[in-house]
Design an enzyme around this catalytic site. Structure first.
Site, mmCIF file in Angstrom:
data_model
loop_
_atom_site.group_PDB
_atom_site.id
_atom_site.type_symbol
_atom_site.label_atom_id
_atom_site.label_comp_id
_atom_site.label_asym_id
_atom_site.label_seq_id
_atom_site.Cartn_x
_atom_site.Cartn_y
_atom_site.Cartn_z
ATOM 1 N N GLU A 121 4.426 -2.347 13.168
ATOM 2 C CA GLU A 121 3.206 -2.364 12.369
ATOM 3 C C GLU A 121 1.934 -2.403 13.221
ATOM 4 O OE1 GLU A 121 3.140 -1.464 9.511
ATOM 5 O OE2 GLU A 121 5.137 -1.862 8.705
ATOM 6 N N HIS A 168 -0.998 6.455 8.627
ATOM 7 C CA HIS A 168 -0.203 5.302 9.057
ATOM 8 C C HIS A 168 1.276 5.492 8.714
ATOM 9 C CE1 HIS A 168 0.442 0.926 9.814
ATOM 10 N NE2 HIS A 168 1.369 1.075 8.881
ATOM 11 N N GLU A 169 1.551 5.848 7.483
ATOM 12 C CA GLU A 169 2.956 5.979 7.081
ATOM 13 C C GLU A 169 3.624 7.159 7.778
ATOM 14 O OE1 GLU A 169 4.027 3.426 5.671
ATOM 15 O OE2 GLU A 169 2.082 2.634 5.078
ATOM 16 N N GLU A 172 7.129 3.656 4.514
ATOM 17 C CA GLU A 172 7.403 4.788 5.403
ATOM 18 C C GLU A 172 8.838 5.278 5.357
ATOM 19 O OE1 GLU A 172 8.034 1.099 8.147
ATOM 20 O OE2 GLU A 172 6.762 1.645 6.461
ATOM 21 N N GLY A 186 0.826 -1.199 0.000
ATOM 22 C CA GLY A 186 0.000 0.000 0.000
ATOM 23 C C GLY A 186 0.860 1.247 0.000
ATOM 24 N N ALA A 187 1.883 1.239 0.844
ATOM 25 C CA ALA A 187 2.775 2.394 0.952
ATOM 26 C C ALA A 187 3.977 1.985 1.792
ATOM 27 C CB ALA A 187 2.050 3.586 1.584
#
Length: 883
Positions: A327, A304-305, A271, A268-269
């Site tokens: 996570e 989130h990231e 960080e 999804g992404a």
């Protein structure tokens, strides 16, 4: 089936690295097929390592060009090199400089790990072990270094050059059309957080001032021409930063924060420090192309990231067994953010639906593993719902047990102690034990034991004595590698509700003033005194623990909770429980009387009369029956997906008929009257209106088809247009096919919208859907090399279409097996994720089990399987070979 046990990595075998790397200077000269990487590493022996050990650096399909130590080129006998490793036989016993030169082909990198090209742009993905595909390195999370990166590229091909940290220099390369940029990250980080990007990108930006008054430049880079679709993501980023300062006291620590959206991405992404790289589906949004759910996902994943900056970057994990430490904790943080930004009850229900659909399923499958696993073969396969969603639930339970104030003080202490280090679960729990004065050794079992606990509750009322007793028992079923489980520490948030809806005030010394009881034994009882009439227990309010509950309440008492419970989650849960009882019975061929279904439908009508417009989003959730996959989980063995589909369709029809007047009224009253807004209130109104349309169509195909076709044509936003098309896909006929064709033509140049188009068709539960899916693989918008396209079509067929994937003739299984083998040659991570659709095969009835097993054996026998796919197929076939 078993694979080579030598490949297993075990937590008990952890030892510190023999060497540490203090600083990294990277010089990366980008080229489509011949990128040159020069890595200069300042290395020193680790005092905690093995004295005299050789320096062994990780690699993955690398092409070594040169290696030098303290400026001297090494002779062949001084090192050993292969595409997978570089060993310096006798490194110095004090600090030294190692220079390594490699050459890469980003265009040929279809695995999308390391450095690769996406739509002509260069980008990286280094978690978990992708940095070793760029240069030889100690590619493990407990080796932290300061990075300086010089990126050079053709100015026309890549006018934008981005790296971790802060920009410190840029300029032209004399005598050429090339230019360069230098980025410096002052914060030590593990290699998995490294990133660079080069390409032709549009930019949106704004300035942000932190709580201490520092100015930070926020920017999002996207495909040129789509800059206006990044506005919502940029706004979500700013809101995330403000929230983290307010709620956790965490301030951003660099001068810039960049996000880049790419179209080819396995996750999804990511960080990466100061340079987050995103799958573009979680950045790009406009009312015409994105649904309300897309906007909500963008908001959550941007948050989130960003939150990883502290829970993952500033404090990272010592080893990959501690993955939940970054996570699970960060999922908890983004869930809290979204709950504050939107409706907390609605968001909590959405979290639990995801947990049950993904993690409970995982816990009951051969792929079950503890939140902190004890061993793995391929770390990419442990980015799971157990690590993420169950990991978040553990943090939430911890907060419930010790209270809000102690939780915040514990987080502050954790950041203070562990900033700049690679931490463990023990480091995390120790901070909370210290501030709360509680021992958390029993609670730590949540990290150690796999499986979903089952809590059974029986009630006893003694009117004469005025007492009400609840008897609790808990057990956790055996899972691969863990046949015997110990009792868990389970927080039960509870209350008692009178039949007239009032709250029952009763005393029980084991329940604190917050209504929290800790079930930490295999069996325990609560006795309430001063109870003057039979109450209805409201247990696990807010879903206070990730457990399955068996409760001896009749449907009539559950419907009391639906109407009157002060806890919104348990109101929804009451409706789900009654519906599930009926659906499971119908699916198994049992008789459910019209009176029972009518009683449930009438209760829903009554709920809609009194509550629907107060919180339309919540009402939409109450009206939505458990999914076919949820019903299959509840039944658990000898599952017949066709029977489940018939039962759910019939129940939807019966509810739609009983509640018809209410549904038509909501459909008319909740029509959008102004410009589109993705805010929670507006999204809630659309959710209830579209849920009403779905039930109208279930009860009356002609009426539903007419309304849905008109809505699909006239909708002013993607949420309503897609919802109408979704309803039409359940109604066979010319109107459906025409709507599908028109939608595909309208959005043929919008890849992310075409993903929605693929998904809807893949989920049609009809006999010709498999052939439809095969035909769509030839569509110009589909690409087997793009993870989003594959997930939207193949993944949706396997995960969402319970009837057709689990066909009685096995054709669905054979199809997925062929795709997994094909994808494995290009992108093993993607192939392994697709393969997890087989995790439910053991719960199917015997004919389907046999077909699924044969398909799995076909995969397992293929020579040269990737580690990713080999690991998943091995564990899926041979449960005792798992964790």
């Amino acid at each position: 089936m078993r694979t080579d046990t030598a490949q297993i990595v075990r937590l008990v075998d952890y030892r510190p690295s023999d060497f540490l790397i203090d600083s990294v200077e990277l010089d990366v000269s980008l080229h489509p097929t011949a990128t040159q990487v020069r890595a200069t590493l300042v290395v020193r022996p680790n005092p905690d390592g093995r004295p005299g050990a050789p320096l062994v650096l990780d690699g993955d399909e690398l092409n070594l060009k040169a290696v030098a130590l303290d400026g001297r080129s090494l002779a062949e006998e001084e090192f050993e090199a292969s595409p997978q490793s570089l060993t310096i036989m006798q490194p110095p016993r004090q600090s030294f400089t190692l220079t390594v030169e490699t050459e890469l082909n980003p265009t040929a990198n279809t695995k999308l790990m390391g450095l690769y090209r996406s739509s002509g742009n260069y980008c990286t993905q280094c978690e978990a072990e992708g940095f070793r595909r760029i240069t030889y390195f100690l590619d493990r999370p407990d080796v932290l270094a300061v990075y300086t990166t010089r990126i050079e590229a053709d100015r026309d091909e890549a006018p934008v050059l981005l790296g971790n940290g802060n920009p410190v220099e840029s300029g032209s390369v004399e005598g050429s059309n090339r230019h360069y940029a230098v980025w410096e990250d002052p914060h030590p980080k593990p290699s998995y957080l490294f990133a660079l990007v080069g390409g032709r990108l549009g930019r949106v930006s704004k300035s942000f001032t932190t709580m201490s008054g520092r100015a930070v430049e926020l920017a999002i880079y996207v495909e040129p021409g789509k800059e206006d679709r990044a506005d919502y993501a940029l706004d979500a980023l700013e809101r995330s930063m403000v929230w983290d300062e307010r709620v956790f006291g965490r301030e951003y620590d660099l001068d810039v924060f960049n996000i880049v959206a790419v179209s080819d991405f396995n996750m999804g992404a990511m960080e990466n420090k100061g340079l987050n790289i995103f799958n573009d589906k979680y950045v790009l949004a406009s009312p015409e192309t994105a649904t309300d759910m897309d906007y909500a996902h963008i908001e959550a994943i941007i948050a989130h990231e960003y939150f990883h900056n502290w829970t993952g970057n500033r404090v990272t994990c010592r080893d990959w067994f501690q993955l939940c430490l970054k996570e699970g904790l960060t999922v908890f943080r983004d869930q809290e953010f979204s709950s504050d930004e939107r409706s907390r009850p609605v968001h909590r229900i959405a979290e639990v639906k995801t947990l049950r659909a993904r993690q409970f399923l995982e816990d009951s499958s051969p792929l079950a593993h503890p939140v902190r696993p004890t061993q793995y073969r391929e770390i990419n396969n442990f980015y799971t719902a157990t690590v993420y969603e169950k990991g978040a639930e553990i943090v939430r339970m911890l907060k419930t047990i010790i209270g809000n104030e102690s939780f915040r003080r514990g987080m502050d202490l954790y950041f203070e102690r562990c900033d700049g280090t690679a931490a463990t679960v023990e480091d995390f729990l120790e901070a909370f034990a210290e501030v709360s004065g509680r021992s958390l050794s029993h609670f730590a079992r949540w990290y150690e034991q796999s499986g979903t606990p089952r809590v059974t509750v029986k009630s006893h009322y003694d009117k004469a004595a005025g007492t009400y007793r609840l008897d609790f028992t808990q057990s956790t079923p055996p899972t691969p590698g863990q046949p015997n489980k110990e009792a868990m520490a389970i927080p039960v948030v509870l209350g008692l509700v009178a039949h007239d809806g009032s709250s029952v005030e009763a005393a029980c010394e084991q329940v604190d003033e917050r209504g929290v009881f800790i079930l930490d034994k295999a069996a325990d009882s609560l006795t309430f005194t001063g109870v003057t009439s039979l109450p209805v227990p409201s247990l696990f309010r807010g879903f206070s623990a990730p457990v399955k509950v068996t409760l001896d309440l009749p449907n009539e008492e559950l419907l009391v909770l639906l109407q009157h419970d002060s806890d919104a989650f348990n109101r929804w849960q009451a409706a789900q429980t009654v519906a599930m009882r009926h659906l499971a019975a119908l699916s198994n061929g049992a008789q459910v009387s019209d009176e029972e279904i009518d009683a449930f439908s009438t209760a829903l009508c009554s709920f809609m009369d009194t509550d629907a417009l107060r919180d339309p989003a919540f009402a939409a959730l109450v009206l939505t029956l458990p999914s076919e996959a949820d019903i299959a989980q509840e039944i658990g063995k000898d599952v017949d997906p066709d029977a489940i589909h018939r039962a759910r369709s019939d129940m939807r029809r019966r509810i739609g008929k009983t509640c018809s007047a209410h549904l038509h009224r909501f459909y008319e009253e909740l029509a959008d009257s102004g410009p589109y807004s993705p805010d929670a209130a507006s999204a809630g109104r659309r959710a209830l209106r579209n849920a009403s349309l779905d039930l109208i169509a279930a009860a009356d195909q002609a009426a539903g088809e007419e309304l849905a076709a008109a809505q699909a044509e006239s909708a002013s936003n993607m949420t309503d247009r897609l919802a109408a098309l979704s309803v039409l896909t359940t109604l066979p006929g010319a109107a459906r096919e025409e709507a599908i064709t028109q939608f595909g033509e309208r959005y043929r140049n919008e890849p992310l919208v075409m993903d929605k188009w693929f998904t809807l068709q893949a989920a049609i539960p009809e006999d010709d859907t498999l052939e439809r899916v095969k035909g769509l693989m030839e569509h110009q918008a589909f690409s087997i090399g793009n993870p989003n396209r594959v997930r939207s079509l193949i993944g949706s067929f396997a995960m969402l279409n319970q009837v057709q994937f689990n066909r009685i003739d096995g054709a669905g299984y054979d199809f997925l097996a062929s795709i997994v083998l094909r994808a494995d040659e290009l992108n093993p991570q993607l192939a392994a994720r697709l393969l997890t659709a087989f995790s439910t095969w053991r719960m199917m009835e015997s004919t389907r089990r046999e077909h699924a097993q044969r398909a799995l054996w076909t995969i397992s026998r293929k020579p040269n399987l990737s580690r990713d796919v080999g690991d998943i197929v091995s564990r899926t076939l041979d449960g005792d070979d798992a964790k």
